[in-house]
Scaffold this active site. Sequence first.
Site, short mmCIF file in Angstrom:
data_model
loop_
_atom_site.label_atom_id
_atom_site.label_comp_id
_atom_site.label_asym_id
_atom_site.label_seq_id
_atom_site.Cartn_x
_atom_site.Cartn_y
_atom_site.Cartn_z
N GLY A 143 41.01 40.60 55.24
CA GLY A 143 40.27 40.72 56.50
C GLY A 143 39.18 39.66 56.57
O GLY A 143 38.39 39.52 55.65
N ARG A 159 47.07 38.63 55.48
CA ARG A 159 47.48 39.57 54.44
C ARG A 159 48.88 39.12 54.04
O ARG A 159 49.69 38.76 54.88
CB ARG A 159 47.46 40.99 54.96
CG ARG A 159 46.10 41.36 55.59
CD ARG A 159 45.78 42.82 55.48
NE ARG A 159 44.67 43.19 56.36
CZ ARG A 159 43.41 43.32 55.98
NH1 ARG A 159 43.07 43.09 54.72
NH2 ARG A 159 42.48 43.69 56.83
N ASP A 180 38.44 42.93 47.80
CA ASP A 180 39.00 43.40 46.53
C ASP A 180 40.50 43.12 46.41
O ASP A 180 40.99 42.76 45.34
CB ASP A 180 38.70 44.88 46.29
CG ASP A 180 39.43 45.80 47.25
OD1 ASP A 180 39.42 45.50 48.46
OD2 ASP A 180 40.01 46.80 46.81
N THR A 192 33.80 40.16 52.63
CA THR A 192 34.36 41.33 53.32
C THR A 192 33.22 42.08 53.99
O THR A 192 32.14 42.20 53.41
CB THR A 192 35.11 42.29 52.36
OG1 THR A 192 35.35 43.52 53.06
CG2 THR A 192 34.34 42.60 51.09
N ASP A 229 33.11 45.14 54.36
CA ASP A 229 33.04 46.51 53.82
C ASP A 229 31.99 46.70 52.73
O ASP A 229 31.61 47.82 52.43
CB ASP A 229 34.41 46.92 53.26
CG ASP A 229 35.51 46.82 54.31
OD1 ASP A 229 35.19 46.98 55.50
OD2 ASP A 229 36.67 46.58 53.93
N ASP A 264 32.38 46.62 49.62
CA ASP A 264 32.93 47.57 48.64
C ASP A 264 33.33 46.90 47.33
O ASP A 264 34.26 47.33 46.66
CB ASP A 264 34.14 48.30 49.25
CG ASP A 264 35.22 47.36 49.73
OD1 ASP A 264 34.98 46.13 49.77
OD2 ASP A 264 36.31 47.84 50.09
N ARG A 298 36.70 50.43 55.77
CA ARG A 298 37.88 50.79 54.99
C ARG A 298 37.64 52.13 54.30
O ARG A 298 37.55 53.12 54.99
CB ARG A 298 38.23 49.69 54.00
CG ARG A 298 39.71 49.73 53.61
CD ARG A 298 40.09 48.58 52.75
NE ARG A 298 40.96 47.68 53.47
CZ ARG A 298 41.61 46.68 52.89
NH1 ARG A 298 41.47 46.43 51.62
NH2 ARG A 298 42.40 45.91 53.60
P1 ADP Z 1 40.88 42.15 51.18
O1 ADP Z 1 40.89 40.97 50.30
O2 ADP Z 1 40.05 41.95 52.39
O3 ADP Z 1 40.61 43.44 50.43
P2 ADP Z 1 43.72 42.90 51.26
O4 ADP Z 1 43.54 44.19 50.54
O5 ADP Z 1 44.61 42.91 52.44
O6 ADP Z 1 42.34 42.30 51.81
O7 ADP Z 1 44.23 41.81 50.23
C1 ADP Z 1 44.44 40.48 50.64
C2 ADP Z 1 45.67 39.95 49.99
O8 ADP Z 1 45.48 39.91 48.58
C3 ADP Z 1 46.92 40.79 50.18
O9 ADP Z 1 47.53 40.57 51.42
C4 ADP Z 1 47.79 40.24 49.03
O10 ADP Z 1 48.29 38.98 49.36
C5 ADP Z 1 46.74 40.07 47.95
N1 ADP Z 1 46.73 41.24 47.07
C6 ADP Z 1 46.19 42.45 47.30
N2 ADP Z 1 46.41 43.29 46.26
C7 ADP Z 1 47.12 42.60 45.36
C8 ADP Z 1 47.69 42.91 44.08
N3 ADP Z 1 47.55 44.11 43.51
N4 ADP Z 1 48.39 41.93 43.43
C9 ADP Z 1 48.54 40.71 43.98
N5 ADP Z 1 48.04 40.37 45.18
C10 ADP Z 1 47.34 41.28 45.87
O1 F6P Z 2 38.41 44.98 55.11
C1 F6P Z 2 37.88 44.61 56.34
C2 F6P Z 2 38.40 45.51 57.43
O2 F6P Z 2 37.80 45.12 58.66
C3 F6P Z 2 38.18 47.01 57.19
O3 F6P Z 2 36.88 47.42 57.50
C4 F6P Z 2 39.23 47.59 58.09
O4 F6P Z 2 39.64 48.86 57.62
C5 F6P Z 2 40.37 46.59 57.99
O5 F6P Z 2 39.80 45.36 57.53
C6 F6P Z 2 41.09 46.34 59.27
O6 F6P Z 2 42.19 45.54 58.98
P1 F6P Z 2 43.00 44.70 60.06
O7 F6P Z 2 42.12 43.56 60.50
O8 F6P Z 2 44.20 44.23 59.32
O9 F6P Z 2 43.29 45.63 61.18
#
Ligand code: ADP
Ligand code: F6P
Length: 344
Positions: A17, A78, A109, A132, A134, A136, A178
Amino acid sequence: MSIATTAQRIGVLTSGGDAPGMNAALRAVVLAAEHYGMEVVAFRHGYEGLLNNEHISLQAPDVLHILQYSGTIIKSARCPRFKEEESAELAAKNLDALNIQGLVVIGGDGSFRGAHHLGKYWKGQIIGVPGTIDNDLYGTDATIGYSTAVAIAMDALDKIRDTADAMDRVFIVEVMGRHAGFIGLKSAMAAGAERMILPELQKDKPLTIAAIVKHIKRVEAVRGAGSYVMVLSEHQWPGGAVALSEQLEAEYGMPCRPCLLGHIQRGGPPTATDRVLASELGVHAVELIRDGVTGVMAGLRAGELVEVPLEETWTKKSPLDVNLLRIQHEIFNPVKKPARNEQE
Ligand code: ADP
Ligand code: F6P
């Protein structure tokens, strides 16, 4: 962990995000790299770009005057397939083919899990920069984007208060986060909300509709007719703010309106706090690469730059500020003074 080599060419990507301040972090990475004589290759669309070899070279003129904008000029995405072993292997191959020795991952994360996963297959240096809304991630007092999201939510809550007050209505304002209640807690306090429903509080004792109604009525009894604004963190009520307000109106006859802030919380000009944090952490990330460090997040704790092992950023949890919770519940609550963290 520290390794002996010094990178001449580094990669950078923004992932997950998007968060206000990601552009400022990117600018800082490019300017710091240039300062230390390193080249920068940016991968577009996060890990997708790393797998698809979608990259551009970035120099100082490319990042001039971007820190005032949210979003990310190199795009984010993502990329579910990055979790696979073959993806990490392909990414490592692509990075080596470009002669990249260090990679800065700006994200949350999930992005850091991705960075850690890549680290098992790639021998280059990997540094995370916490981006992020969040907040978090363990190990840094704030993540890039959080301050802006709170400011936007507060501004929206102030506006909602005007109309809620005019018509003596109950409003339920749904905020992002989130699975964390940082945005909910800070915006609720900043805007003087009467109630907040946060994930961390729901775990111990989930609120019932009866308890919500009771609180609204008691506030009215204490203060007389007026507005009542509730901050609801996303995913904390089945059907969210819309369902909860419909239930309150239909079942209890309370004039109630929902308001979903949604992705508005990720746009507009980043706050000065986010721009400066992003600038500091972007430079820190490059300096860590220069020092031969790998596998950590560049963070800021109590005013000090820190390095936190990537795994700790998601295996350890940052709690909500207990003093802010105490103040909201015990001192600012118009109708009762419950024990710390207690919900009624
Ligand atoms: P954020 O970084 O904002 O928490 P996501 O949870 O969507 O967002 O994670 C971003 C990207 O990181 C995912 O689309 C994926 O490509 C990668 N990712 C997330 N979790 C894993 C994992 N356990 N192993 C490898 N890549 C991951
Ligand atoms: O992690 C950032 C965030 O904006 C969260 O607060 C929310 O739950 C999520 O991403 C929304 O994801 P998307 O932009 O894929 O709808």
